[in-house]
Design an enzyme around this catalytic site. Structure first.
Site, PDB file in Angstrom:
ATOM      1  N   ARG A  99       9.323   0.393  -3.241  1.00 54.79           N
ATOM      2  CA  ARG A  99      10.045   1.599  -2.822  1.00 54.79           C
ATOM      3  C   ARG A  99      10.663   1.402  -1.446  1.00 54.79           C
ATOM      4  NH1 ARG A  99       8.691   5.823   0.211  1.00 54.79           N
ATOM      5  NH2 ARG A  99       6.488   5.223   0.306  1.00 54.79           N
ATOM      6  N   CYS A 108       0.082  -4.338  -1.903  1.00 56.46           N
ATOM      7  CA  CYS A 108      -1.345  -4.229  -2.209  1.00 56.46           C
ATOM      8  C   CYS A 108      -1.624  -4.638  -3.650  1.00 56.46           C
ATOM      9  CB  CYS A 108      -1.832  -2.802  -1.961  1.00 56.46           C
ATOM     10  SG  CYS A 108      -1.967  -2.358  -0.218  1.00 56.46           S
ATOM     11  N   HIS A 125      -8.465   0.633  -1.477  1.00 61.20           N
ATOM     12  CA  HIS A 125      -7.483   1.286  -0.621  1.00 61.20           C
ATOM     13  C   HIS A 125      -8.185   2.247   0.330  1.00 61.20           C
ATOM     14  CE1 HIS A 125      -3.658   0.409  -3.028  1.00 61.20           C
ATOM     15  NE2 HIS A 125      -3.347   0.170  -1.755  1.00 61.20           N
TER      16      HIS A 125
END
Length: 213
Positions: free
Chosen positions: A89, A142, A165
């Protein structure tokens, strides 16, 4: 040997709580007599996997816990599955922004982590640390690292690995923004809990921690 990894800052941030938490966890675990190596990975597609692969070769760990920042989440996310998809993104720290590209060509569509995420969830909640089992690690660096890790460990059944996370740290959240954060020490303790639980648990618990959407 335990290998813990976090990330450098990205997206205009000056800190990354995953790396701070990793360093805190390492200090706690070393004080308990465990051998721990830590590596700060670049937030760059490709380069992050090269750094991870080098760390795996150098340290030859028995357990690998990679951590990353998931700003906007409210607690610790124990990731269940990595997908073979890069879909950025925002650009990474080198300006790369792959869209709908495989992490690794000719690799499977998904890999499941091999950490006992349900047992870790139970222990984290017992300690009052906000946490969940997450069904998606996203499609940014990630997930890229999580997928690459599990691909690297696919032929190493004696080595367990996975991804965690963490939310924003308090220093990243502006007053009144409504964004969730956790104290950095609590994030570090959460990673230490994941490590301890993984070392002590050979078969994960069977308890409900799924999602309906």
């Amino acid at each position: 040997m335990i290998l813990l990894t976090g990330f450098e800052p990205f997206g205009g941030e000056t800190t990354n709580p995953s790396w701070t938490a990793v360093r805190h966890a390492a200090g706690v675990l070393r004080a308990e007599g465990l051998e721990v190596a830590t590596v700060e990975l670049p937030c760059v597609f490709g380069d992050s996997l090269a750094a991870l692969d080098a760390a795996l070769r150098e340290h030859r760990p028995d357990l690998v816990v990679c951590a990353g920042q998931a700003g906007g989440r409210t607690g610790i996310s124990l990731e269940r599955v990595a997908i073979n998809c890069d879909d950025a993104r925002i650009p990474d720290n080198a300006g790369n922004a792959p869209v709908d590209e495989p992490v690794l060509p000719d690799a499977p569509a998904v890999y499941f982590g091999t950490l006992p995420v349900k047992a870790a969830l139970q222990e984290l909640r017992r300690r009052g640390i906000p946490s969940e089992v997450s069904q998606t690690a996203g499609t940014y660096v990630c997930n890229h690292v999580f997928f690459g890790l599990m691909h690297a460990l696919r032929g190493e059944p004696g080595i367990r690995g996975g991804f965690v996370h963490v939310p924003f740290g308090p220093d990243q959240v502006q007053a009144g923004s409504g964004a969730a954060s956790l104290p950095l020490e609590q994030m570090g303790e959460a990673l230490a809990v994941v490590v301890r639980t993984s070392l002590a648990t050979t078969t994960d618990l069977k308890l409900a921690a799924g999602a309906i959407h």
